[in-house]
Write an enzyme that holds these catalytic residues in place. Structure first.
Site, PDB file in Angstrom:
ATOM      1  N   VAL A  78      -2.769  -8.247   8.650  1.00  0.00           N
ATOM      2  CA  VAL A  78      -1.856  -7.368   8.333  1.00  0.00           C
ATOM      3  C   VAL A  78      -2.812  -6.036   7.873  1.00  0.00           C
ATOM      4  O   VAL A  78      -3.167  -6.196   6.557  1.00  0.00           O
ATOM      5  CB  VAL A  78      -0.857  -7.960   7.567  1.00  0.00           C
ATOM      6  N   TYR A 120       2.709 -13.417   0.541  1.00  0.00           N
ATOM      7  CA  TYR A 120       1.446 -12.267   0.595  1.00  0.00           C
ATOM      8  C   TYR A 120       0.978 -12.657  -1.016  1.00  0.00           C
ATOM      9  O   TYR A 120       1.640 -12.562  -1.905  1.00  0.00           O
ATOM     10  CB  TYR A 120       2.258 -10.763   0.578  1.00  0.00           C
ATOM     11  N   THR A 143       0.949  -1.238  -0.029  1.00  0.00           N
ATOM     12  CA  THR A 143       0.010   0.026   0.043  1.00  0.00           C
ATOM     13  C   THR A 143       1.001   1.274   0.087  1.00  0.00           C
ATOM     14  O   THR A 143       1.855   1.304   0.838  1.00  0.00           O
ATOM     15  CB  THR A 143      -0.750   0.049   1.321  1.00  0.00           C
ATOM     16  N   LYS A 162      -0.279 -13.808   4.137  1.00  0.00           N
ATOM     17  CA  LYS A 162      -1.215 -12.502   4.161  1.00  0.00           C
ATOM     18  C   LYS A 162      -2.020 -12.833   3.042  1.00  0.00           C
ATOM     19  O   LYS A 162      -1.673 -12.707   1.800  1.00  0.00           O
ATOM     20  CB  LYS A 162      -0.435 -11.235   4.082  1.00  0.00           C
TER      21      LYS A 162
END
Length: 211
Positions: A177, A107, A5, A135
């Site tokens: 997360v 992830y 992000t 994740k």
């Protein structure tokens, strides 16, 4: 630190190293000054679609004093399942001496990367000792349920999108997360605690509040 992000995909290696170092310094300062009651682990986002670069970033993270790694699946390249396993094998085998490997969270965010891990590949990853969790930012309850059934505690699942924290917890996830926790840490923490305490009504209310 430097997950996906924000600006992480456009940062230089030098900028990432600076962020890793600052996060470690602030973590240690908080501990030394008694602001934090326990050690604050710093997990460095070292994923890349270039395996060699991901290895380099992981080495930098280790040198900066980070406690763990977060590595997104290679984006854009659309690797097949064997390629994804090879990528993670390189990350856990190449960056570190055998005596001191850093734990790694895989992830999975196919909406961003353009490639998907299959549940069966997740099972393969779960057998790698250094990989300590996934994740899961798929927003796909069927995928989450299948991985949980296949891997159990061998691959702890963490919600990777803020609108699916409660569903992931309900399917056996261990936590989140979270992006929203940077702005609303108390809400995200309360959601997870409410679910674990069996107060699903409160957990649902807080999930709706986050949305």
């Amino acid at each position: 630190e430097s997950g996906t992000t924000g600006e992480s995909s456009t940062l230089t290696d030098e900028e990432k190293l600076r962020l890793f170092s600052l996060a470690v310094q602030e973590s240690r300062r908080a501990e030394a000054e008694g602001i934090a009651r326990r050690h604050i682990p710093v997990i460095a986002g070292t994923g890349s679609n270039n395996t060699a670069r991901a290895v380099t970033l992981s080495r930098l993270a280790e040198k900066a004093g980070c406690d763990g790694l977060l590595a997104v699946t290679p984006y854009y390249n659309k690797a097949n399942q064997a390629g994804l396993v090879a990528h993670y094998t390189a990350l856990i085998g190449a960056p570190f001496p055998p005596a001191a490997p850093l734990p790694l969270l895989a992830y999975h965010v196919p909406g961003r990367t353009g490639c998907r891990l299959t549940p069966e590949t997740c099972l393969t990853l779960s057998r790698m000792e250094q990989i300590v969790g996934l994740k899961d930012a798929t927003g796909d309850a069927a995928f989450t349920a299948r991985v949980a059934a296949l891997c159990g505690d061998a691959l702890p699942l963490y919600a990777g999108c803020d609108d699916c924290i409660l569903p992931v917890l309900a399917l056996g996830g261990k936590g989140a997360v979270s992006v929203a926790s940077n702005l609303y840490p108390d809400t995200v923490t309360a959601l997870c605690r409410a679910y674990r305490a069996g107060d699903t009504a409160q957990a649902r209310r807080l999930q709706a509040e986050l949305r």
